[in-house]
Design a protein around this motif. Structure first.
Motif, PDB file in Angstrom:
ATOM      1  N   ASP A   1       1.807 -27.738  34.763  1.00 30.74           N
ATOM      2  CA  ASP A   1       1.243 -28.836  34.007  1.00 30.74           C
ATOM      3  C   ASP A   1       0.081 -28.318  33.174  1.00 30.74           C
ATOM      4  O   ASP A   1      -0.863 -27.747  33.687  1.00 30.74           O
ATOM      5  N   LYS A   2       0.143 -28.507  31.877  1.00 26.91           N
ATOM      6  CA  LYS A   2      -0.903 -28.059  30.975  1.00 26.91           C
ATOM      7  C   LYS A   2      -1.930 -29.155  30.745  1.00 26.91           C
ATOM      8  O   LYS A   2      -2.793 -29.036  29.898  1.00 26.91           O
ATOM      9  N   GLY A   3      -1.836 -30.232  31.459  1.00 29.88           N
ATOM     10  CA  GLY A   3      -2.737 -31.354  31.260  1.00 29.88           C
ATOM     11  C   GLY A   3      -2.229 -32.238  30.143  1.00 29.88           C
ATOM     12  O   GLY A   3      -1.930 -31.769  29.064  1.00 29.88           O
ATOM     13  N   GLY A   4      -2.108 -33.513  30.402  1.00 36.16           N
ATOM     14  CA  GLY A   4      -1.636 -34.449  29.390  1.00 36.16           C
ATOM     15  C   GLY A   4      -0.127 -34.528  29.343  1.00 36.16           C
ATOM     16  O   GLY A   4       0.580 -33.848  30.085  1.00 36.16           O
ATOM     17  N   PRO A   5       0.374 -35.366  28.446  1.00 34.31           N
ATOM     18  CA  PRO A   5       1.819 -35.573  28.342  1.00 34.31           C
ATOM     19  C   PRO A   5       2.562 -34.314  27.889  1.00 34.31           C
ATOM     20  O   PRO A   5       1.988 -33.444  27.241  1.00 34.31           O
ATOM     21  N   ALA A   6       3.815 -34.272  28.207  1.00 35.83           N
ATOM     22  CA  ALA A   6       4.671 -33.156  27.804  1.00 35.83           C
ATOM     23  C   ALA A   6       5.212 -33.399  26.394  1.00 35.83           C
ATOM     24  O   ALA A   6       4.995 -34.448  25.797  1.00 35.83           O
ATOM     25  N   ARG A   7       5.938 -32.438  25.899  1.00 34.35           N
ATOM     26  CA  ARG A   7       6.677 -32.576  24.650  1.00 34.35           C
ATOM     27  C   ARG A   7       8.148 -32.699  24.999  1.00 34.35           C
ATOM     28  O   ARG A   7       8.566 -32.304  26.081  1.00 34.35           O
ATOM     29  N   SER A   8       8.935 -33.219  24.073  1.00 30.41           N
ATOM     30  CA  SER A   8      10.375 -33.310  24.304  1.00 30.41           C
ATOM     31  C   SER A   8      10.933 -31.914  24.501  1.00 30.41           C
ATOM     32  O   SER A   8      10.614 -31.007  23.739  1.00 30.41           O
ATOM     33  N   ASP A   9      11.770 -31.756  25.502  1.00 33.86           N
ATOM     34  CA  ASP A   9      12.408 -30.465  25.709  1.00 33.86           C
ATOM     35  C   ASP A   9      13.688 -30.374  24.897  1.00 33.86           C
ATOM     36  O   ASP A   9      13.999 -29.347  24.325  1.00 33.86           O
ATOM     37  N   THR A  10      14.431 -31.473  24.862  1.00 33.60           N
ATOM     38  CA  THR A  10      15.718 -31.504  24.179  1.00 33.60           C
ATOM     39  C   THR A  10      15.895 -32.864  23.527  1.00 33.60           C
ATOM     40  O   THR A  10      15.579 -33.884  24.127  1.00 33.60           O
ATOM     41  N   MET A  11      16.403 -32.858  22.302  1.00 32.70           N
ATOM     42  CA  MET A  11      16.744 -34.105  21.624  1.00 32.70           C
ATOM     43  C   MET A  11      18.169 -33.979  21.118  1.00 32.70           C
ATOM     44  O   MET A  11      18.490 -33.055  20.369  1.00 32.70           O
ATOM     45  N   ILE A  12      19.011 -34.903  21.565  1.00 29.82           N
ATOM     46  CA  ILE A  12      20.394 -34.937  21.109  1.00 29.82           C
ATOM     47  C   ILE A  12      20.688 -36.367  20.669  1.00 29.82           C
ATOM     48  O   ILE A  12      20.431 -37.317  21.405  1.00 29.82           O
ATOM     49  N   ILE A  13      21.234 -36.504  19.476  1.00 25.60           N
ATOM     50  CA  ILE A  13      21.656 -37.804  18.960  1.00 25.60           C
ATOM     51  C   ILE A  13      23.136 -37.962  19.280  1.00 25.60           C
ATOM     52  O   ILE A  13      23.942 -37.074  18.998  1.00 25.60           O
ATOM     53  N   PHE A  14      23.474 -39.097  19.888  1.00 27.18           N
ATOM     54  CA  PHE A  14      24.873 -39.423  20.163  1.00 27.18           C
ATOM     55  C   PHE A  14      25.274 -40.583  19.268  1.00 27.18           C
ATOM     56  O   PHE A  14      24.525 -41.553  19.145  1.00 27.18           O
ATOM     57  N   SER A  15      26.431 -40.486  18.677  1.00 28.54           N
ATOM     58  CA  SER A  15      26.978 -41.567  17.867  1.00 28.54           C
ATOM     59  C   SER A  15      28.335 -41.930  18.465  1.00 28.54           C
ATOM     60  O   SER A  15      29.186 -41.061  18.666  1.00 28.54           O
ATOM     61  N   VAL A  16      28.501 -43.199  18.766  1.00 26.47           N
ATOM     62  CA  VAL A  16      29.747 -43.658  19.381  1.00 26.47           C
ATOM     63  C   VAL A  16      30.350 -44.751  18.506  1.00 26.47           C
ATOM     64  O   VAL A  16      29.657 -45.696  18.124  1.00 26.47           O
ATOM     65  N   ASP A  17      31.629 -44.612  18.172  1.00 32.61           N
ATOM     66  CA  ASP A  17      32.358 -45.631  17.419  1.00 32.61           C
ATOM     67  C   ASP A  17      33.456 -46.157  18.330  1.00 32.61           C
ATOM     68  O   ASP A  17      34.513 -45.534  18.465  1.00 32.61           O
ATOM     69  N   PRO A  18      33.210 -47.311  18.986  1.00 27.60           N
ATOM     70  CA  PRO A  18      34.197 -47.823  19.940  1.00 27.60           C
ATOM     71  C   PRO A  18      35.495 -48.280  19.285  1.00 27.60           C
ATOM     72  O   PRO A  18      36.543 -48.259  19.916  1.00 27.60           O
ATOM     73  N   VAL A  19      35.444 -48.667  18.021  1.00 28.49           N
ATOM     74  CA  VAL A  19      36.658 -49.102  17.327  1.00 28.49           C
ATOM     75  C   VAL A  19      37.570 -47.908  17.075  1.00 28.49           C
ATOM     76  O   VAL A  19      38.759 -47.938  17.390  1.00 28.49           O
ATOM     77  N   ALA A  20      37.013 -46.857  16.513  1.00 32.33           N
ATOM     78  CA  ALA A  20      37.801 -45.644  16.235  1.00 32.33           C
ATOM     79  C   ALA A  20      37.971 -44.776  17.475  1.00 32.33           C
ATOM     80  O   ALA A  20      38.717 -43.804  17.452  1.00 32.33           O
ATOM     81  N   LYS A  21      37.250 -45.132  18.550  1.00 33.57           N
ATOM     82  CA  LYS A  21      37.277 -44.366  19.797  1.00 33.57           C
ATOM     83  C   LYS A  21      36.887 -42.906  19.565  1.00 33.57           C
ATOM     84  O   LYS A  21      37.556 -41.978  20.004  1.00 33.57           O
ATOM     85  N   THR A  22      35.764 -42.733  18.842  1.00 37.96           N
ATOM     86  CA  THR A  22      35.251 -41.398  18.585  1.00 37.96           C
ATOM     87  C   THR A  22      33.786 -41.342  18.998  1.00 37.96           C
ATOM     88  O   THR A  22      33.112 -42.362  19.098  1.00 37.96           O
ATOM     89  N   ALA A  23      33.335 -40.131  19.211  1.00 32.75           N
ATOM     90  CA  ALA A  23      31.930 -39.905  19.533  1.00 32.75           C
ATOM     91  C   ALA A  23      31.536 -38.544  18.962  1.00 32.75           C
ATOM     92  O   ALA A  23      32.391 -37.672  18.766  1.00 32.75           O
ATOM     93  N   ALA A  24      30.256 -38.408  18.688  1.00 31.68           N
ATOM     94  CA  ALA A  24      29.747 -37.145  18.165  1.00 31.68           C
ATOM     95  C   ALA A  24      28.344 -36.946  18.698  1.00 31.68           C
ATOM     96  O   ALA A  24      27.678 -37.902  19.103  1.00 31.68           O
TER      97      ALA A  24
END
Length: 186
Positions: A1-24
């Motif tokens: 712990d470096k003191g204080g809040p952490a930073r994001s370790d990983t950011m992944i955007i998920f996009s889901v299209d339930p009509v087309a049944k696709t995801a990315a």
């Protein structure tokens, strides 16, 4: 712990299209310089820190989501913050994940001085090893190889979750999942 809040370790955007049944999914490099709304130019992983440190409404996750929205020109409808503990416990709960390791890799286990050496081939990774594998920045092409490994881990989790025996286990014990997620996921 470096003191204080952490930073994001990983950011992944998920996009889901339930009509087309696709995801990315799209991995966002943690050192990418962007405009953090209200704070100017900074690394994207700092948005979480700033939201937490300044106690903004929705905290770090909300400022990180707003930063991604502005940078990519998309609307982030939902976000999830998963800490390392939840990730490790969840992967262990579902019986580990099966991965095809393409090249030898040395992993530094989180919170210890211990190292793990993975040889090429198909193997089942425990939660702790899967976390170290996904977080490794020293092998391959740095953040690009790291993003690829993280996406491979996500797909391995998905593959495990579609197995009937795993689904039966989860549905047979929803409290087990609740215990993992209720304390370590926002």
């Amino acid at each position: 712990d470096k003191g204080g809040p952490a930073r994001s370790d990983t950011m992944i955007i998920f996009s889901v299209d339930p009509v087309a049944k696709t995801a990315a999914m799209l991995s966002i490099p943690r050192d990418l310089w962007v405009n953090v709304p209200g704070y100017g130019q900074n690394k994207i992983n700092t948005a979480y820190f700033l939201g937490e440190a300044n106690r903004l409404p929705g905290g770090g996750p909300e400022l990180a989501a707003r930063t991604v929205e502005e940078f990519l020109g998309i609307e982030v409808h939902y976000w999830a913050q998963v800490d390392f503990t939840a990730f490790v416990q969840f992967v262990d709960y579902i019986g580990g994940i099966k991965m095809d390791i393409k090249e030898p890799i040395t992993l530094e286990m989180i919170g210890t001085e211990k190292k793990e050496y993975l040889k090429p081939g198909r193997q089942t990774l425990s939660g702790g090893i899967a976390l170290a594998y996904a977080r490794n920045r020293s092998e391959g092409d740095g953040d690009f190889s790291r993003a690829q490994r993280q996406q491979e881990v996500v797909m391995a989790i998905r593959d495990q979750l579609v197995r009937r025996d795993v689904q039966k286990m989860i549905l047979g014990n929803p409290k087990g999942i609740w215990d993992i997620f209720s304390e370590n996921i926002q």
